[in-house]
Scaffold this motif. Structure first.
Motif, PDB file in Angstrom:
ATOM      1  N   UNK A 183      -0.798   7.946  -4.698  1.00 48.31           N
ATOM      2  CA  UNK A 183      -1.719   9.011  -4.314  1.00 48.31           C
ATOM      3  C   UNK A 183      -2.896   9.133  -5.274  1.00 48.31           C
ATOM      4  N   UNK A 184      -2.858   8.432  -6.399  1.00 43.31           N
ATOM      5  CA  UNK A 184      -3.961   8.480  -7.362  1.00 43.31           C
ATOM      6  C   UNK A 184      -5.019   7.483  -6.910  1.00 43.31           C
ATOM      7  N   UNK A 185      -6.137   7.997  -6.453  1.00 42.65           N
ATOM      8  CA  UNK A 185      -7.151   7.159  -5.818  1.00 42.65           C
ATOM      9  C   UNK A 185      -8.377   6.918  -6.697  1.00 42.65           C
ATOM     10  N   UNK A 186      -8.475   7.598  -7.839  1.00 46.52           N
ATOM     11  CA  UNK A 186      -9.649   7.398  -8.689  1.00 46.52           C
ATOM     12  C   UNK A 186      -9.514   6.067  -9.423  1.00 46.52           C
ATOM     13  N   UNK A 202       7.136  -0.861 -21.484  1.00 46.41           N
ATOM     14  CA  UNK A 202       6.049  -1.714 -21.003  1.00 46.41           C
ATOM     15  C   UNK A 202       6.015  -1.716 -19.477  1.00 46.41           C
ATOM     16  N   UNK A 203       7.178  -1.663 -18.856  1.00 44.64           N
ATOM     17  CA  UNK A 203       7.247  -1.672 -17.391  1.00 44.64           C
ATOM     18  C   UNK A 203       6.430  -0.549 -16.769  1.00 44.64           C
ATOM     19  N   UNK A 204       6.327   0.600 -17.447  1.00 50.56           N
ATOM     20  CA  UNK A 204       5.571   1.712 -16.879  1.00 50.56           C
ATOM     21  C   UNK A 204       4.107   1.349 -16.650  1.00 50.56           C
ATOM     22  N   UNK A 205       3.545   0.541 -17.553  1.00 49.70           N
ATOM     23  CA  UNK A 205       2.160   0.114 -17.379  1.00 49.70           C
ATOM     24  C   UNK A 205       2.021  -0.780 -16.148  1.00 49.70           C
ATOM     25  N   UNK A 206       2.955  -1.698 -15.965  1.00 49.29           N
ATOM     26  CA  UNK A 206       2.900  -2.591 -14.806  1.00 49.29           C
ATOM     27  C   UNK A 206       3.158  -1.823 -13.508  1.00 49.29           C
ATOM     28  N   UNK A 207       4.076  -0.873 -13.547  1.00 47.72           N
ATOM     29  CA  UNK A 207       4.354  -0.056 -12.358  1.00 47.72           C
ATOM     30  C   UNK A 207       3.122   0.740 -11.969  1.00 47.72           C
ATOM     31  N   UNK A 213      -3.610   2.408  -6.429  1.00 46.25           N
ATOM     32  CA  UNK A 213      -4.746   1.568  -6.035  1.00 46.25           C
ATOM     33  C   UNK A 213      -5.902   1.698  -7.031  1.00 46.25           C
ATOM     34  N   UNK A 214      -6.801   0.741  -6.992  1.00 44.22           N
ATOM     35  CA  UNK A 214      -8.037   0.787  -7.792  1.00 44.22           C
ATOM     36  C   UNK A 214      -7.752   0.817  -9.290  1.00 44.22           C
TER      37      UNK A 214
END
Length: 253
Positions: A183-186, A202-207, A213-214
């Protein structure tokens, strides 16, 4: 420095530089002092608004928060007090959770989102690790010296306030952004060192990069902890400048 009133509570913030505004949000049990020289360097190219969250740093001491939304509401109040309608919003650690809520709730007020050492939700292992951090701390320990620098001589009260605030189920539920990343579109820049830890996997960054998006993803190799802002400010500034240039180019194309 500046202060503003939020329903009778004094919120401290710094307002540096000129140009496009960037709201800079610190991490858990910390304050704006944690960023060291980074705000000044950021302010060479933009306006930097850097608050201390309610109850922390140079902001007014308060009872443990019953409503986790208060920190998000305070960020809107700080921007309003600074006369800012839209801003780039950057956060580190806990600050990424606050920044994520800002992006979810009022995306029209964000030009972009920058998350460093992001936390999409806290695992049982990560929660246990944080509890250990807030366990008994000796006055002459390195951790005690850091908290004294960040908050002042009442650092034990401040850290206790944060520990009690974060222990509430509503706090963790509200600031768990992982179910809402799509839902984060910015436009979003996700930054992370390659050193793994239980609080900032580290997985949190990849997730975040995969599900929102974007987004752009920047992983800095060879760090000894999770934050690029803290350990590699030169790399962070270069990644930020490139990201913002590409965002502006995309906006006019």
């Amino acid at each position: 420095m500046a202060t503003m009133d939020a329903d009778g509570v004094t919120i401290y913030y710094e307002d540096l530089g000129e140009g496009d505004p960037l709201l800079l949000i610190h991490g858990a049990a910390a304050s704006g002092r944690w960023f060291d020289d980074l705000p000044r360097r950021l302010a060479e190219k933009r306006r930097v608004i850097m608050p201390d969250l309610r109850g922390l740093g140079r902001s007014q001491r308060v009872a443990p928060l019953e409503r986790p939304e208060v920190w998000v509401e305070d960020m809107w109040r700080v921007l309003d007090a600074a006369g800012v309608d839209r801003a780039d919003v950057a956060g580190v650690s806990l600050g990424t959770r606050v920044a994520g809520r800002l992006a979810l709730e009022r995306p029209e007020r964000l030009r972009s989102l920058i998350v460093d050492a992001p936390i999409t939700g806290l695992s049982a292992h990560g929660n246990a690790a944080l509890k250990n951090v807030f366990a008994v701390v000796e006055d002459d320990s390195e951790q005690a010296r850091e908290w004294r620098d960040l908050h002042g001589d009442d650092w034990r009260d401040v850290v206790g306030f944060y520990g009690e605030t974060r222990s509430g189920a509503r706090f963790q539920e509200y600031y768990t952004v992982r179910p809402h990343l799509a839902e984060i579109t910015v436009p979003t820049l996700v930054c992370r060192g390659d050193h793994d830890d239980s609080v900032h996997p580290v997985d949190d960054a990849f997730v975040w990069h995969k599900e929102s998006p974007h987004t752009e993803l920047f992983i800095a190799p060879g760090l000894t902890q999770s934050s690029v802002m803290k350990e590699r400010p030169d790399d962070f500034l270069a990644a930020l400048d490139g990201f913002l240039r590409r965002r502006e180019t995309a906006a006019v194309s």
